[in-house]
Design a protein around this motif. Structure first.
Motif, PDB file in Angstrom:
ATOM      1  N   LEU A 182       0.868  -1.177   0.000  1.00 12.32           N
ATOM      2  CA  LEU A 182       0.000   0.000   0.000  1.00 12.32           C
ATOM      3  C   LEU A 182       0.904   1.226   0.000  1.00 12.32           C
ATOM      4  O   LEU A 182       1.569   1.534   0.992  1.00 12.32           O
ATOM      5  CB  LEU A 182      -0.931   0.004   1.206  1.00 12.32           C
ATOM      6  CG  LEU A 182      -2.146   0.926   1.066  1.00 12.32           C
ATOM      7  CD1 LEU A 182      -3.014   0.512  -0.121  1.00 12.32           C
ATOM      8  CD2 LEU A 182      -2.981   0.940   2.334  1.00 12.32           C
ATOM      9  N   VAL A 183       0.918   1.907  -1.154  1.00  8.25           N
ATOM     10  CA  VAL A 183       1.858   3.003  -1.395  1.00  8.25           C
ATOM     11  C   VAL A 183       1.097   4.329  -1.348  1.00  8.25           C
ATOM     12  O   VAL A 183       0.147   4.531  -2.118  1.00  8.25           O
ATOM     13  CB  VAL A 183       2.538   2.841  -2.769  1.00  8.25           C
ATOM     14  CG1 VAL A 183       3.497   3.983  -3.026  1.00  8.25           C
ATOM     15  CG2 VAL A 183       3.253   1.493  -2.841  1.00  8.25           C
ATOM     16  N   PRO A 184       1.493   5.233  -0.465  1.00  7.52           N
ATOM     17  CA  PRO A 184       0.782   6.524  -0.396  1.00  7.52           C
ATOM     18  C   PRO A 184       0.988   7.356  -1.648  1.00  7.52           C
ATOM     19  O   PRO A 184       2.037   7.285  -2.303  1.00  7.52           O
ATOM     20  CB  PRO A 184       1.404   7.204   0.835  1.00  7.52           C
ATOM     21  CG  PRO A 184       2.734   6.554   1.005  1.00  7.52           C
ATOM     22  CD  PRO A 184       2.577   5.144   0.523  1.00  7.52           C
ATOM     23  N   ALA A 185      -0.010   8.150  -1.999  1.00  7.51           N
ATOM     24  CA  ALA A 185       0.115   9.062  -3.134  1.00  7.51           C
ATOM     25  C   ALA A 185       1.238  10.056  -2.864  1.00  7.51           C
ATOM     26  O   ALA A 185       1.497  10.421  -1.720  1.00  7.51           O
ATOM     27  CB  ALA A 185      -1.203   9.796  -3.358  1.00  7.51           C
ATOM     28  N   GLY A 186       1.900  10.467  -3.937  1.00 11.90           N
ATOM     29  CA  GLY A 186       2.979  11.438  -3.779  1.00 11.90           C
ATOM     30  C   GLY A 186       4.166  11.110  -4.650  1.00 11.90           C
ATOM     31  O   GLY A 186       4.030  10.462  -5.697  1.00 11.90           O
ATOM     32  N   ASP A 187       5.333  11.552  -4.231  1.00  6.26           N
ATOM     33  CA  ASP A 187       6.553  11.336  -5.004  1.00  6.26           C
ATOM     34  C   ASP A 187       6.773   9.849  -5.242  1.00  6.26           C
ATOM     35  O   ASP A 187       6.592   9.031  -4.346  1.00  6.26           O
ATOM     36  CB  ASP A 187       7.760  11.915  -4.263  1.00  6.26           C
ATOM     37  CG  ASP A 187       7.706  13.435  -4.153  1.00  6.26           C
ATOM     38  OD1 ASP A 187       6.935  14.041  -4.921  1.00  6.26           O
ATOM     39  OD2 ASP A 187       8.424  13.986  -3.309  1.00  6.26           O
ATOM     40  N   GLY A 188       7.182   9.530  -6.466  1.00  4.96           N
ATOM     41  CA  GLY A 188       7.434   8.142  -6.826  1.00  4.96           C
ATOM     42  C   GLY A 188       6.300   7.494  -7.575  1.00  4.96           C
ATOM     43  O   GLY A 188       6.465   6.412  -8.147  1.00  4.96           O
ATOM     44  N   LEU A 189       5.137   8.144  -7.597  1.00  2.00           N
ATOM     45  CA  LEU A 189       3.990   7.670  -8.373  1.00  2.00           C
ATOM     46  C   LEU A 189       3.634   8.754  -9.389  1.00  2.00           C
ATOM     47  O   LEU A 189       3.259   9.875  -8.999  1.00  2.00           O
ATOM     48  CB  LEU A 189       2.786   7.376  -7.487  1.00  2.00           C
ATOM     49  CG  LEU A 189       2.931   6.265  -6.439  1.00  2.00           C
ATOM     50  CD1 LEU A 189       1.635   6.129  -5.644  1.00  2.00           C
ATOM     51  CD2 LEU A 189       3.273   4.941  -7.094  1.00  2.00           C
ATOM     52  N   THR A 190       3.736   8.444 -10.663  1.00  2.43           N
ATOM     53  CA  THR A 190       3.466   9.423 -11.714  1.00  2.43           C
ATOM     54  C   THR A 190       2.321   8.928 -12.589  1.00  2.43           C
ATOM     55  O   THR A 190       2.377   7.817 -13.135  1.00  2.43           O
ATOM     56  CB  THR A 190       4.713   9.640 -12.592  1.00  2.43           C
ATOM     57  OG1 THR A 190       5.812  10.008 -11.754  1.00  2.43           O
ATOM     58  CG2 THR A 190       4.463  10.718 -13.624  1.00  2.43           C
ATOM     59  N   VAL A 191       1.287   9.736 -12.712  1.00  2.00           N
ATOM     60  CA  VAL A 191       0.118   9.377 -13.515  1.00  2.00           C
ATOM     61  C   VAL A 191       0.322   9.826 -14.958  1.00  2.00           C
ATOM     62  O   VAL A 191       0.636  11.004 -15.206  1.00  2.00           O
ATOM     63  CB  VAL A 191      -1.167  10.000 -12.937  1.00  2.00           C
ATOM     64  CG1 VAL A 191      -2.364   9.699 -13.840  1.00  2.00           C
ATOM     65  CG2 VAL A 191      -1.414   9.501 -11.520  1.00  2.00           C
ATOM     66  N   GLU A 192       0.154   8.908 -15.890  1.00  2.00           N
ATOM     67  CA  GLU A 192       0.192   9.224 -17.319  1.00  2.00           C
ATOM     68  C   GLU A 192      -1.239   9.161 -17.858  1.00  2.00           C
ATOM     69  O   GLU A 192      -1.839   8.083 -17.869  1.00  2.00           O
ATOM     70  CB  GLU A 192       1.079   8.238 -18.074  1.00  2.00           C
ATOM     71  CG  GLU A 192       1.145   8.519 -19.565  1.00  2.00           C
ATOM     72  CD  GLU A 192       1.901   7.458 -20.343  1.00  2.00           C
ATOM     73  OE1 GLU A 192       1.978   7.583 -21.584  1.00  2.00           O
ATOM     74  OE2 GLU A 192       2.404   6.496 -19.725  1.00  2.00           O
TER      75      GLU A 192
END
Length: 385
Positions: A182-192
């Protein structure tokens, strides 16, 4: 009670559905309503501030929400699948599995956050692999105090809006181990932004690129390699949770056809009446199947007969939704094909039901192999996990 709240919200969702579908925008107003109603805590135990619902309660809520907007209900399903799976790991089961205390504390934190209004998306599917856990290219590796996860996900409903994402990945050193984080939203997750689809246009199911380091407690269950085991032993969240959504879409198609036929004064035509009658019966039968599967999940999760009903429910729901929506469009006539007509949108949304994992072909193959005495999770030509 929870289904009553969903039934109250459904007309609001229906009133907004056409605009969200036309623009492909995420239904932020619907999700604000869900938060205010406390429905993000639907599957959270009451001791953690939630509603303590079971799978049958969820199915009843999803059915009603989908009668308003199938896209909203589908994204809500993803959140419920995360919180429902977490809630399913009871203290007794955790002890039996030997899960570490830190993992149990993390479970409770995630669930309490949901009851307080946070919601979770699922980042599982990948281009070229679909939702097959064993074929994923996303990898994770141990760090000094956690895990580094790197890969790309597709069909991530609610991308860019969720508070955290359930990310499935394979161990870089031992790819047979599939784990979930379970990865929190923020740096390291990029939406394309990639989602521009035939149906379910308002789900915001964009691609998500993952290159992130998380702490130890992000590993769900605290033990590596649980994802495949859980998917095979208790497949209801990965297989049947979609079913109630698509039966709700099918019922909305019948309701829309009835409204159209009444407005056009076509109810005297025997062929139109017969189509509506058959559709009504088909949706009622599919709904009963889904609720029977849900009842069995609550009573005996993971039981062999329960799992048969889980796969039956997904197969019947997906097939029924597509067939009923197509028939209702034909009953209403050419005018219902215009953009913006409820039946035109419902026809497109319903068509996705048999395509979402597990697809109708996979469900049918699973049931056929099982009926013939084989191992449905490892045999057959249709890919499973």
């Amino acid at each position: 009670m929870t289904a009553d709240e969903a039934r109250r919200l459904a007309p609001r969702f229906a009133a907004r559905a056409a605009d969200y579908d036309r623009t492909g925008a995420f239904p932020v107003e619907d999700f604000a309503d869900l938060r205010r109603a406390g429905l993000f805590g639907l599957m959270v135990p009451s001791r953690l501030g939630g509603m303590g619902a079971g799978f049958a309660d969820y199915a009843a809520v999803a059915y009603e929400l989908a009668r308003g907007n199938g896209a909203t209900a589908l994204v809500f399903n993803m959140h419920a699948s995360v919180t429902g799976a977490l809630s399913g790991v009871t203290d007794e089961l955790a002890d039996a599995l030997g899960l570490p205390p830190e993992a149990i504390d993390a479970r409770d934190r995630y669930l309490r956050a949901a009851a307080e209004g946070s919601w979770y998306a699922v980042a599982m599917s990948e281009r070229g692999a679909g939702s097959r856990l064993s074929e994923m290219a996303t990898r994770y590796s141990r760090t000094a105090d956690g895990y580094h996860i790197k890969g790309a996900k597709t069909f991530c409903s609610g991308a860019g809006h969720a508070d955290a994402y359930l990310v499935a990945a394979r161990n870089a050193d031992d790819p047979s181990q599939v784990s979930q984080f379970l990865v929190p939203a923020g740096d390291g997750l990029t939406v394309e932004p990639t989602w521009d689809a035939l149906g379910m246009r308002a789900t915001g199911s964009h691609d998500v690129h993952v290159d992130v380091t998380v702490g130890e407690t992000a590993l769900l269950g605290g033990v590596e390699g649980l994802a495949l085991v859980v998917a095979q032993l208790a497949p209801h969240w990965m297989v049947a949770s979609y079913a109630a959504v698509y039966v709700g879409v099918a019922r909305a198609a019948v309701d829309a056809a009835v409204e159209h036929v009444d407005a056009r004064k076509l109810g005297h035509l025997p062929a139109v009446r017969a189509r509506i009658g058959r559709a009504d019966a088909a949706v009622a039968a599919a709904h009963l199947t889904v609720m029977e599967a849900a009842r069995r999940v609550d009573a005996a999760p993971g039981d062999a007969e329960t799992n048969r009903w889980v796969w039956r429910a997904k197969l019947i729901a997906g097939t029924t939704a597509a067939d009923v929506a197509a028939s209702m469009l034909e009953a209403a006539g050419t005018s219902a094909m215009r953009r913006g007509h409820p039946l035109e949108r419902l026809y497109r949304d319903a068509r996705a039901g048999s395509l979402q994992p597990a697809t109708s072909d996979v469900c049918a193959d699973w049931l056929g192999v099982e009926a013939l005495g084989g191992d449905p999770d490892s045999q057959g030509t249709a890919p499973r996990w």
